[in-house]
Write an enzyme that holds these catalytic residues in place. Structure first.
Site, PDB file in Angstrom:
ATOM      1  N   CYS A 108      13.553 -27.962 -19.316  1.00  0.00           N
ATOM      2  CA  CYS A 108      13.785 -26.842 -20.457  1.00  0.00           C
ATOM      3  C   CYS A 108      14.410 -25.889 -19.618  1.00  0.00           C
ATOM      4  O   CYS A 108      13.685 -24.950 -19.092  1.00  0.00           O
ATOM      5  CB  CYS A 108      12.647 -26.564 -21.394  1.00  0.00           C
ATOM      6  N   CYS A 340       7.946 -23.799 -26.957  1.00  0.00           N
ATOM      7  CA  CYS A 340       9.573 -23.013 -27.716  1.00  0.00           C
ATOM      8  C   CYS A 340       9.147 -21.589 -28.067  1.00  0.00           C
ATOM      9  O   CYS A 340       8.346 -21.573 -28.958  1.00  0.00           O
ATOM     10  CB  CYS A 340       9.705 -23.881 -28.778  1.00  0.00           C
TER      11      CYS A 340
HETATM   12  N1  SAH Z   1      19.071 -20.266 -28.741  1.00  0.00           N
HETATM   13  C1  SAH Z   1      19.062 -21.771 -28.565  1.00  0.00           C
HETATM   14  C2  SAH Z   1      17.881 -22.118 -27.651  1.00  0.00           C
HETATM   15  C3  SAH Z   1      16.779 -21.289 -27.379  1.00  0.00           C
HETATM   16  S1  SAH Z   1      15.449 -21.525 -28.635  1.00  0.00           S
HETATM   17  C4  SAH Z   1      18.625 -22.099 -30.140  1.00  0.00           C
HETATM   18  O1  SAH Z   1      18.544 -21.151 -30.988  1.00  0.00           O
HETATM   19  O2  SAH Z   1      18.634 -23.270 -30.280  1.00  0.00           O
HETATM   20  C5  SAH Z   1      14.861 -23.118 -28.650  1.00  0.00           C
HETATM   21  C6  SAH Z   1      14.067 -23.484 -29.811  1.00  0.00           C
HETATM   22  O3  SAH Z   1      12.772 -22.793 -30.160  1.00  0.00           O
HETATM   23  C7  SAH Z   1      15.019 -23.165 -31.087  1.00  0.00           C
HETATM   24  O4  SAH Z   1      15.118 -24.225 -31.982  1.00  0.00           O
HETATM   25  C8  SAH Z   1      14.424 -21.922 -31.655  1.00  0.00           C
HETATM   26  O5  SAH Z   1      14.581 -21.842 -33.018  1.00  0.00           O
HETATM   27  C9  SAH Z   1      12.437 -22.643 -31.278  1.00  0.00           C
HETATM   28  N2  SAH Z   1      11.700 -21.533 -31.409  1.00  0.00           N
HETATM   29  C10 SAH Z   1      11.892 -20.043 -31.128  1.00  0.00           C
HETATM   30  N3  SAH Z   1      10.788 -19.472 -31.383  1.00  0.00           N
HETATM   31  C11 SAH Z   1      10.068 -20.214 -31.900  1.00  0.00           C
HETATM   32  C12 SAH Z   1       8.606 -20.000 -31.959  1.00  0.00           C
HETATM   33  N4  SAH Z   1       7.862 -19.084 -31.796  1.00  0.00           N
HETATM   34  N5  SAH Z   1       7.793 -21.237 -32.213  1.00  0.00           N
HETATM   35  C13 SAH Z   1       8.566 -22.607 -32.245  1.00  0.00           C
HETATM   36  N6  SAH Z   1       9.641 -22.440 -32.072  1.00  0.00           N
HETATM   37  C14 SAH Z   1      10.474 -21.439 -31.909  1.00  0.00           C
END
Ligand code: SAH
Length: 348
Positions: A108, A340
């Protein structure tokens, strides 16, 4: 004495490297050799380029730098997940993660230092965007994780997801260049089908991906298919409303004809009702779709809470009844803030 600023050699294409050698009175072929050292062999220094004469290596040293990343700190989770804090040539730090399962190891990777979006549930959003990563800085993260995968799990990296720090489609050109290097036989030779770019949904750039006929997969972080709700938790939705996102995804699907994946977290009191689930069905039914329901990883302030299991079951039932594939994904690496949305350079 005038100090000349040395150029980052990996910003040069193979053609440019060949031209450089010709301009130095050497053979163009030398450019191919250096290109191979830089990208297939991932050389960190000119000294490693042992197929070149000492004089050539010195000449390169005098003209260029290799801005290689350094893994500053590596943390291992109880579940085997590894998180790298990676130092860039200008001292900034990003994080990347290796997620092992019995059948695959996934990297990742980050695409920006911090993030310019302001998703309320994501720890990276609090860092703000410092700068975009260069193609080689993205490539290096993948190489570092591939090495760790071979060392700790006795197998090469099998998959890559752009789900680390940053919004990949807001660093479009560099992400595309990095993926070109990762998939090229002159780079890592990985199949683009094993690479997923995750976006919060930048409509114009999704259309550009379709026009550029990219071969990797796309995942969209949707989290709500109701504009008011989505704008509250992902404020940029105000500028890129769901109707624009949907148009862009339809355009993508017309060209690509492959299933669209959505990432979705269900939060208590935010998007856990039947109305929310039905809106999701209505949003994605234009194309074969898959919804990954991901577990919420708390980021300290308690504003968001994972929904009850019954709400997740309700989503599963509503989606499946409408022919949409659903998977419920458990988090990995939570104990080291590697899951994530938890990447926030905490240990630094
Ligand atoms: N900017 C991109 C990639 C980075 S985030 C995007 O938004 O897809 C990667 C994933 O983690 C995204 O699906 C995001 O919504 C999720 N994510 C962000 N914060 C999170 C959290 N606290 N818990 C679970 N998933 C989260």
């Amino acid at each position: 004495m005038k100090e000349t600023v040395k150029k980052d050699i990996r910003a040069l294409s193979k053609e440019q490297l060949r031209d450089f050698f010709v301009s130095e009175g050497d053979k163009a072929f030398r450019g191919n050799q250096v290109y191979e050292w830089l990208w297939s062999k991932s050389a960190h220094t000119f000294d490693e380029m042992t197929s070149l004469s000492k004089a050539t290596r010195q000449m390169l040293e005098d003209n260029f730098v290799i801005n290689h990343i350094k893994v500053d700190q590596m943390q291992r989770s109880n579940d085997g997940t590894i998180k790298n804090a990676v130092r860039l040539h200008d001292g900034l730090i990003v994080e990347s993660v290796l997620i092992p399962t019995p059948t695959r190891t996934t990297a990742c990777v980050s695409s920006q230092v911090g993030c310019s979006l302001d998703c309320k549930f994501c720890a990276t959003a609090r860092l703000k965007r410092m700068r975009n990563l260069n193609p080689d800085e993205i490539f290096d993260q993948v190489v570092a994780i591939d090495n760790e995968s071979r060392l700790y799990f006795n197998k090469p990296l099998s998959n890559i997801v752009f789900m680390g720090m940053g919004e990949p489609l807001m660093n479009y050109n560099n992400v595309i260049k990095a993926i070109d290097k990762i998939t090229s036989p002159e780079g890592l030779g990985m199949s683009p089908r094993r690479i997923t770019v995750s976006t919060s949904g930048v409509p114009k750039m999704i259309k550009k991906l379709a026009d550029d006929e990219v071969k990797f997969k796309l995942a969209v972080s949707l989290h709500s298919a109701i504009d008011d709700v989505r704008t509250t938790i992902m404020p940029f939705n105000e500028n890129f409303p769901l109707s624009d996102l949907r148009d862009a995804l339809m355009y993508w699907y017309e060209k690509r004809k492959s299933k669209i994946t959505y990432e979705y977290v269900v939060w208590k009191g935010i998007n856990d009702t039947r109305k929310d689930a039905q809106a999701l069905v209505d949003f994605c039914k234009f194309a074969p779709s898959k919804v990954n329901i991901i577990e919420y990883n708390p980021i300290d302030d308690g504003q968001f809470q994972q929904a009850n299991y019954s709400a997740i079951e309700m989503y599963q039932e509503v989606l499946e009844r409408n022919g949409i594939t659903v998977t419920v994904r458990r988090s990995r690496g939570k104990d080291i803030d590697a899951a994530c949305g938890q990447l926030a350079n905490k240990s630094n």
